[in-house]
Write an enzyme that holds these catalytic residues in place. Sequence first.
Site, PDB file in Angstrom:
ATOM      1  N   ASP A 291      25.638  27.217  -3.024  1.00 42.95           N
ATOM      2  CA  ASP A 291      25.488  27.503  -1.601  1.00 42.95           C
ATOM      3  C   ASP A 291      26.295  28.731  -1.197  1.00 42.95           C
ATOM      4  O   ASP A 291      27.276  29.104  -1.852  1.00 42.95           O
ATOM      5  CB  ASP A 291      25.990  26.315  -0.758  1.00 42.95           C
ATOM      6  CG  ASP A 291      24.960  25.212  -0.684  1.00 42.95           C
ATOM      7  OD1 ASP A 291      23.771  25.492  -0.909  1.00 42.95           O
ATOM      8  OD2 ASP A 291      25.348  24.069  -0.399  1.00 42.95           O
TER       9      ASP A 291
ATOM     10  N   PRO B 209      41.457  23.982  19.174  1.00 41.65           N
ATOM     11  CA  PRO B 209      41.328  25.442  19.092  1.00 41.65           C
ATOM     12  C   PRO B 209      42.547  26.103  18.448  1.00 41.65           C
ATOM     13  O   PRO B 209      42.463  27.232  17.969  1.00 41.65           O
ATOM     14  CB  PRO B 209      41.196  25.870  20.558  1.00 41.65           C
ATOM     15  CG  PRO B 209      40.732  24.653  21.284  1.00 41.65           C
ATOM     16  CD  PRO B 209      41.353  23.501  20.563  1.00 41.65           C
TER      17      PRO B 209
ATOM     18  N   GLU C 239      41.951  18.681  28.859  1.00 38.18           N
ATOM     19  CA  GLU C 239      42.686  19.928  28.681  1.00 38.18           C
ATOM     20  C   GLU C 239      43.474  19.980  27.379  1.00 38.18           C
ATOM     21  O   GLU C 239      43.878  21.037  26.929  1.00 38.18           O
ATOM     22  CB  GLU C 239      43.633  20.139  29.871  1.00 38.18           C
ATOM     23  CG  GLU C 239      44.196  21.539  29.981  1.00 38.18           C
ATOM     24  CD  GLU C 239      43.113  22.592  30.223  1.00 38.18           C
ATOM     25  OE1 GLU C 239      43.318  23.758  29.843  1.00 38.18           O
ATOM     26  OE2 GLU C 239      42.072  22.239  30.808  1.00 38.18           O
TER      27      GLU C 239
ATOM     28  N   ARG D  23      28.646  16.371   1.982  1.00 39.22           N
ATOM     29  CA  ARG D  23      27.606  16.888   1.089  1.00 39.22           C
ATOM     30  C   ARG D  23      28.173  17.338  -0.255  1.00 39.22           C
ATOM     31  O   ARG D  23      27.426  17.518  -1.217  1.00 39.22           O
ATOM     32  CB  ARG D  23      26.843  18.027   1.761  1.00 39.22           C
ATOM     33  CG  ARG D  23      27.664  19.281   1.979  1.00 39.22           C
ATOM     34  CD  ARG D  23      26.952  20.290   2.862  1.00 39.22           C
ATOM     35  NE  ARG D  23      25.631  20.609   2.352  1.00 39.22           N
ATOM     36  CZ  ARG D  23      25.389  21.467   1.382  1.00 39.22           C
ATOM     37  NH1 ARG D  23      26.407  22.100   0.809  1.00 39.22           N
ATOM     38  NH2 ARG D  23      24.168  21.715   0.981  1.00 39.22           N
TER      39      ARG D  23
END
Length: 246
Positions: A169, A89, A116, A154
Site C-alpha cells: 500500500d 489536535p 472545548e 487492516r
Amino acid sequence: MKVDILSLFPEMFSGVFQQSILKKASDKGLVDFEVTDFRKYTTNKHHKVDDYPYGGGAGMVLMPQPIFDAMDHITQDLTEKPRVILMTPQGKTFKQKHAEELAKEDHLIFICGHYEGYDERIREALVTDEFSIGDFVLTGGELASMVMIDSIVRLLPGVLGNDDSAVTDSFSTGLLEHPQYTRPSDFRGMKVPETLLSGNHALIDRWRRRESLYRTFHRRPDLLEGRTFTEEELAWLEKFRKEEEK
C-alpha cells in the site's frame, strides 16, 4: 486485538464496525470492538460530563470523573496497562509507521472527546499516546479514531484476503503506490502499459518501483527526504528532475 473506545456517541461506530474489512476482522475473531458511553459513568445528577474551565474562557471542558471511572471499569481485570490513545489536535500527526507499531499491541483504548477540550488530569494520568489525523477541526474525536482504527486493524495478520496488500500500500514502503490497471487492456482507446502485459515479473516489478518513485517525486516529494536510494533509483530521480526543468 481488543479495541475499546470511550465516546459520548457510541452509535456513530455501529455502521463503521459492521461494514467491510472491520466487520470481516470482527467476524473472524481477529479483533473485538467495544464502545463505552462514558456519560453512563457520571455521578452528576444531571448526567453532565463537562463544565466551565477554571480561569474562564470559551466553551466547556470534559470533566475527569466520568472518564476515570469508565477507564477503571475497562481495565479492572487487566494485568498490563494497555496503550491509551487520546484523539487531540495537540497530538503528533498519525502516520503509517504509527499504525504498524500499534498493530502489534493486544489492547488499545481510544478516548474521544467533544466540546472545548479535556481536563488536563485525563491527559496526565491515563493517556500513553496523543494523536491527530491532521491540521483541521472536527466536531469530536470519533471520526479521527475510526480512521486510526481502520488503518491499524487492516494490518493484523489474516484481516486482508492477501497479506501482501498491506505491505505494498501507499506509505507502507515510504512511497506512494504505483498505478494499477485491470481488464480490459484497451478501454476507450486507453491502453494498459505493455510492460504489465508482458508476463515478465522482474520487468513488471522494476516498472512498478519506477512509477511509485515517479508518483512520489511529483505528488509527495516530502516523503523522499532522508530516504536511502539504490543507484538505479538515483538515476531515475535525476531524470525526473531534468524532465521537470524542461
